[in-house]
Design a protein around this motif. Sequence first.
Motif, PDB file in Angstrom:
ATOM      1  N   LYS A  87     -10.797 -20.450  -7.604  1.00 55.66           N
ATOM      2  CA  LYS A  87     -10.612 -21.738  -8.290  1.00 55.66           C
ATOM      3  C   LYS A  87     -10.931 -22.904  -7.361  1.00 55.66           C
ATOM      4  O   LYS A  87     -11.563 -23.882  -7.762  1.00 55.66           O
ATOM      5  CB  LYS A  87      -9.169 -21.864  -8.778  1.00 55.66           C
ATOM      6  CG  LYS A  87      -8.804 -20.958  -9.934  1.00 55.66           C
ATOM      7  CD  LYS A  87      -7.341 -21.161 -10.317  1.00 55.66           C
ATOM      8  CE  LYS A  87      -6.921 -20.234 -11.446  1.00 55.66           C
ATOM      9  NZ  LYS A  87      -5.485 -20.405 -11.776  1.00 55.66           N
ATOM     10  N   SER A  88     -10.474 -22.804  -6.113  1.00 56.45           N
ATOM     11  CA  SER A  88     -10.653 -23.909  -5.177  1.00 56.45           C
ATOM     12  C   SER A  88     -12.115 -24.080  -4.781  1.00 56.45           C
ATOM     13  O   SER A  88     -12.625 -25.201  -4.691  1.00 56.45           O
ATOM     14  CB  SER A  88      -9.799 -23.672  -3.932  1.00 56.45           C
ATOM     15  OG  SER A  88      -9.749 -24.832  -3.137  1.00 56.45           O
ATOM     16  N   TYR A  89     -12.813 -22.968  -4.551  1.00 50.37           N
ATOM     17  CA  TYR A  89     -14.217 -23.042  -4.146  1.00 50.37           C
ATOM     18  C   TYR A  89     -15.142 -23.432  -5.292  1.00 50.37           C
ATOM     19  O   TYR A  89     -16.256 -23.883  -5.068  1.00 50.37           O
ATOM     20  CB  TYR A  89     -14.672 -21.712  -3.541  1.00 50.37           C
ATOM     21  CG  TYR A  89     -14.383 -21.595  -2.053  1.00 50.37           C
ATOM     22  CD1 TYR A  89     -15.362 -21.878  -1.115  1.00 50.37           C
ATOM     23  CD2 TYR A  89     -13.130 -21.205  -1.602  1.00 50.37           C
ATOM     24  CE1 TYR A  89     -15.105 -21.778   0.248  1.00 50.37           C
ATOM     25  CE2 TYR A  89     -12.857 -21.103  -0.240  1.00 50.37           C
ATOM     26  CZ  TYR A  89     -13.850 -21.388   0.685  1.00 50.37           C
ATOM     27  OH  TYR A  89     -13.582 -21.299   2.030  1.00 50.37           O
ATOM     28  N   TYR A 114     -15.638 -32.121  -4.660  1.00 49.95           N
ATOM     29  CA  TYR A 114     -14.644 -32.799  -3.829  1.00 49.95           C
ATOM     30  C   TYR A 114     -15.285 -33.943  -3.038  1.00 49.95           C
ATOM     31  O   TYR A 114     -16.425 -33.832  -2.582  1.00 49.95           O
ATOM     32  CB  TYR A 114     -14.025 -31.831  -2.818  1.00 49.95           C
ATOM     33  CG  TYR A 114     -13.250 -30.677  -3.410  1.00 49.95           C
ATOM     34  CD1 TYR A 114     -12.216 -30.884  -4.314  1.00 49.95           C
ATOM     35  CD2 TYR A 114     -13.543 -29.375  -3.039  1.00 49.95           C
ATOM     36  CE1 TYR A 114     -11.497 -29.818  -4.836  1.00 49.95           C
ATOM     37  CE2 TYR A 114     -12.829 -28.301  -3.556  1.00 49.95           C
ATOM     38  CZ  TYR A 114     -11.816 -28.521  -4.450  1.00 49.95           C
ATOM     39  OH  TYR A 114     -11.108 -27.466  -4.965  1.00 49.95           O
ATOM     40  N   ALA A 166      -7.342 -29.367  -3.905  1.00 47.65           N
ATOM     41  CA  ALA A 166      -7.870 -28.088  -3.431  1.00 47.65           C
ATOM     42  C   ALA A 166      -6.738 -27.146  -3.044  1.00 47.65           C
ATOM     43  O   ALA A 166      -6.775 -25.949  -3.341  1.00 47.65           O
ATOM     44  CB  ALA A 166      -8.800 -28.314  -2.243  1.00 47.65           C
ATOM     45  N   HIS A 167      -5.719 -27.681  -2.388  1.00 47.68           N
ATOM     46  CA  HIS A 167      -4.570 -26.859  -1.992  1.00 47.68           C
ATOM     47  C   HIS A 167      -3.807 -26.383  -3.226  1.00 47.68           C
ATOM     48  O   HIS A 167      -3.361 -25.219  -3.275  1.00 47.68           O
ATOM     49  CB  HIS A 167      -3.645 -27.638  -1.065  1.00 47.68           C
ATOM     50  CG  HIS A 167      -2.520 -26.807  -0.513  1.00 47.68           C
ATOM     51  ND1 HIS A 167      -1.258 -26.810  -1.073  1.00 47.68           N
ATOM     52  CD2 HIS A 167      -2.479 -25.932   0.528  1.00 47.68           C
ATOM     53  CE1 HIS A 167      -0.486 -25.984  -0.388  1.00 47.68           C
ATOM     54  NE2 HIS A 167      -1.197 -25.431   0.584  1.00 47.68           N
ATOM     55  N   ARG A 181      -4.993 -25.803  -6.195  1.00 53.43           N
ATOM     56  CA  ARG A 181      -5.781 -24.748  -6.828  1.00 53.43           C
ATOM     57  C   ARG A 181      -5.759 -23.481  -5.988  1.00 53.43           C
ATOM     58  O   ARG A 181      -5.690 -22.369  -6.521  1.00 53.43           O
ATOM     59  CB  ARG A 181      -7.218 -25.227  -7.041  1.00 53.43           C
ATOM     60  CG  ARG A 181      -7.344 -26.337  -8.087  1.00 53.43           C
ATOM     61  CD  ARG A 181      -8.730 -26.955  -8.084  1.00 53.43           C
ATOM     62  NE  ARG A 181      -9.734 -26.024  -8.558  1.00 53.43           N
ATOM     63  CZ  ARG A 181     -10.074 -25.846  -9.829  1.00 53.43           C
ATOM     64  NH1 ARG A 181      -9.453 -26.543 -10.770  1.00 53.43           N
ATOM     65  NH2 ARG A 181     -11.008 -24.989 -10.180  1.00 53.43           N
ATOM     66  N   MET A 182      -5.821 -23.637  -4.674  1.00 56.94           N
ATOM     67  CA  MET A 182      -5.850 -22.492  -3.763  1.00 56.94           C
ATOM     68  C   MET A 182      -4.525 -21.725  -3.768  1.00 56.94           C
ATOM     69  O   MET A 182      -4.504 -20.496  -3.775  1.00 56.94           O
ATOM     70  CB  MET A 182      -6.162 -22.976  -2.345  1.00 56.94           C
ATOM     71  CG  MET A 182      -6.224 -21.881  -1.284  1.00 56.94           C
ATOM     72  SD  MET A 182      -7.793 -20.994  -1.220  1.00 56.94           S
ATOM     73  CE  MET A 182      -8.849 -22.194  -0.402  1.00 56.94           C
ATOM     74  N   ILE A 234      -7.472 -23.875   3.840  1.00 56.74           N
ATOM     75  CA  ILE A 234      -7.858 -25.226   3.426  1.00 56.74           C
ATOM     76  C   ILE A 234      -8.627 -25.927   4.541  1.00 56.74           C
ATOM     77  O   ILE A 234      -9.608 -26.642   4.291  1.00 56.74           O
ATOM     78  CB  ILE A 234      -6.623 -26.050   3.028  1.00 56.74           C
ATOM     79  CG1 ILE A 234      -6.034 -25.521   1.712  1.00 56.74           C
ATOM     80  CG2 ILE A 234      -6.980 -27.527   2.881  1.00 56.74           C
ATOM     81  CD1 ILE A 234      -6.954 -25.668   0.515  1.00 56.74           C
TER      82      ILE A 234
END
Length: 326
Positions: free
Chosen positions: A89-91, A97, A108-109, A111-112, A188
């Motif tokens: 999800k984050s990537y 971003y 990002a965090h 989602r990660m 991250i």
Amino acid sequence: MSNYIPPYAITSKILLLTNEITEMITEVSSIKKDRTTPILRKKNRIRSITGSLQIEGNTLSEEEVTALIEGKRVLGSVREIEEVKGAIKSYELIEEYDAKKLDDLLLAHKRMMGGILENAGHFRSGNVGVYGKEGVSHVAPPPYRVPELIGELFDWLGKTKEHPLVASSVFHYEFEFIHPFSDGNGRIGRLWQSVILGSFRDIFYYVPIESVVKEHQKAYYEALEAAGSVGESTPFVEFMLESIHQSVKEFLEEYQKSDHKSTLKSDQKIYELMKEDRTITIKELALRLNMSESGIKKMINKLKKEGKIERIGSAKGGKWEVLDEV
């Protein structure tokens, strides 16, 4: 706006590596998203995710990460699977971003780590230490200082004139030193270095730096500790530039091989893709080669008659056996 400047020195090694990396990416400045093959972009994204998670102890392989991306079931602990899903999800947003926006890093965090931490996307509220083989190797600043320190770091990133290759490495170290979250700081930090580099050159969105760092994981931690010992990020910057140098070199070698395939005939392209991915489906081949599924099937039958490929197992769970060079 603060006047904070992270401590580091520009060594001859840093200058040499920065120049060499810049020359390499200048040679391929024409590489854009539409010129990198989908299979290469997907492969490198998977390598980035897998490498970064394996540094943190996740045992899932590139094949298993690929399966999760494709929505397939994978055997593994609940936490490991959630870590992979969060990283995916984050990537997914890596190109969206804004490297200089703290809110994007917090997103990002979230989602990660959203499937693992209740406070994902928020700074830690307690003290943390980084543990090495001999116990605690680094005690992070107290939680009440985290917002100030992270704010100063982003202020510096927003106004620095330093080369992005160097600035991204300095940021990566300073971020790990602050350790702003209760968990997920390493992954991250590595992701955000790629975000910073991607805003400099698109090519870095597809270069799996995390995979190379995983190959040199011991040296990665030693560089972090060395930087902490001398009180500046210089040793870590040198290590990261070496890793980026190797990553770009490997990426260009892969790109050249994939670019060569563009001059091949349709059956040869299919053959090469099957060599890279024995489980590739007819649908995926059609999408990647911009052909109809019936056209792909026709080429596959041709390769079968020539004795160059065989299908082992079922259409859904089987794989291709590549028997001979075209």
